[in-house]
Every structure is written in structure tokens, then in C-alpha cells.
Enzyme design. Structure first.
Site, PDB file in Angstrom:
ATOM      1  CB  VAL A  19      51.860  98.877 -38.754  1.00  0.00           C
ATOM      2  CG1 VAL A  19      52.246  97.500 -39.571  1.00  0.00           C
ATOM      3  CG2 VAL A  19      49.999  98.988 -38.831  1.00  0.00           C
ATOM      4  CG  HIS A  36      49.699 107.917 -44.405  1.00  0.00           C
ATOM      5  ND1 HIS A  36      49.122 106.865 -44.398  1.00  0.00           N
ATOM      6  CD2 HIS A  36      50.900 106.668 -43.959  1.00  0.00           C
ATOM      7  CE1 HIS A  36      48.496 105.697 -42.560  1.00  0.00           C
ATOM      8  NE2 HIS A  36      50.107 105.627 -42.767  1.00  0.00           N
ATOM      9  CG  ASN A  81      51.927 108.704 -39.890  1.00  0.00           C
ATOM     10  OD1 ASN A  81      51.931 109.878 -39.503  1.00  0.00           O
ATOM     11  ND2 ASN A  81      51.374 108.362 -39.360  1.00  0.00           N
ATOM     12  NE  ARG A 115      41.223 101.079 -54.298  1.00  0.00           N
ATOM     13  CZ  ARG A 115      41.598 101.592 -55.383  1.00  0.00           C
ATOM     14  NH1 ARG A 115      41.810 102.567 -55.283  1.00  0.00           N
ATOM     15  NH2 ARG A 115      41.688 101.518 -56.261  1.00  0.00           N
ATOM     16  CG  ASP A 116      44.554 104.325 -45.224  1.00  0.00           C
ATOM     17  OD1 ASP A 116      43.467 104.104 -43.355  1.00  0.00           O
ATOM     18  OD2 ASP A 116      45.700 104.103 -44.546  1.00  0.00           O
ATOM     19  CB  ILE A 117      41.299  99.866 -43.833  1.00  0.00           C
ATOM     20  CG1 ILE A 117      42.101 100.591 -42.661  1.00  0.00           C
ATOM     21  CG2 ILE A 117      41.737  98.850 -44.186  1.00  0.00           C
ATOM     22  CD1 ILE A 117      41.375  98.831 -41.229  1.00  0.00           C
ATOM     23  CG  HIS A 165      52.843 102.343 -43.699  1.00  0.00           C
ATOM     24  ND1 HIS A 165      53.637 101.834 -42.516  1.00  0.00           N
ATOM     25  CD2 HIS A 165      51.793 103.384 -42.983  1.00  0.00           C
ATOM     26  CE1 HIS A 165      52.458 102.187 -41.731  1.00  0.00           C
ATOM     27  NE2 HIS A 165      52.170 102.908 -41.866  1.00  0.00           N
TER      28      HIS A 165
END
Length: 115
Positions: A96, A102, A87, A30-32, A100
Site C-alpha cells: 500500500v 507495523h 516497508n 490490527r493487521d489482517i 504505515h
């Protein structure tokens, strides 16, 4: 030797995070800082690729695996409709340097996704 990315450190158990799905070559968390009701990250286990352009050129099968996992997660955690965002570079919001995706879903509107 460069320091491992936060995602590699999560995968190794050095940083706590719940891995909600996993394949041989990718995992999801999960995205923080969620930007949608469902906001998950799908991450290749390898740090070899910094962004999606490098991943597509270097390992299209791994890119397909990441997208397939994203699709499965959107079905499991939402209604199957989703937005997939990579991104690429700091100017585009990549913080980062480990590719990855999203996965954004759940109640998105045209206004919220910039359709």
C-alpha cells in the site's frame, strides 16, 4: 485523480475496520494477516507520504507522532517491547503506497525477528 488508499477508505468508514487508537494525525488498526501475537498498523491520516523516507523528510513531527503511538500501543497490548517495521517499496514488501508502521510484539524471539 488517484484512488484513495485502503487506509484512507478505512478512516472514512468506507471499509470496515476497528480503529483501536487514534491521535489528531494518526490511527491504528490490527493487521489482517498478523505475523506476531501483536501485529498492529499505525497510519498517518494524510496520504501525502508514500513511505517512511518521504515522511521523515517532509514531516518529522508526524513521524515522531507515529512512533509515539506505536510505543503506547506496545505498552497497552504487550509488555512494552516491540519491533517497528516500515516497508519501503514493493521489493521490500510494501503493498500500500500510504506510509504505515507495523508494530510487532508479544512473544517475539531472536529467530522470529532476524536479530
Amino acid at each position: 485523480m488517484s484512488e484513495s488508499s485502503i487506509f484512507t477508505r478505512i478512516l472514512r468508514g468506507e471499509i470496515p475496520a476497528e480503529i483501536i487508537a487514534e491521535t489528531d494525525n494518526a490511527f491504528a488498526i490490527r493487521d489482517i494477516a498478523p505475523q506476531a501475537p501483536v501485529h498492529l498498523l499505525v497510519v498517518p491520516k494524510s496520504e501525502e507520504y508514500r513511505n517512511v523516507v518521504e515522511l521523515a523528510a517532509g514531516d518529522p513531527d508526524l513521524l515522531a507522532e507515529v512512533i509515539g503511538l506505536a510505543n503506547s500501543l506496545a505498552i497497552e497490548h504487550g509488555d512494552g517491547d516491540f519491533r517497528l517495521v516500515f516497508n519501503t517499496g514493493p521489493g521490500a514488501g510494501q503493498t500500500v503506497s500510504h506510509v504505515h508502521a507495523h508494530v510487532l510484539a508479544g512473544g517475539l524471539t531472536e529467530k522470529s525477528v532476524g536479530a
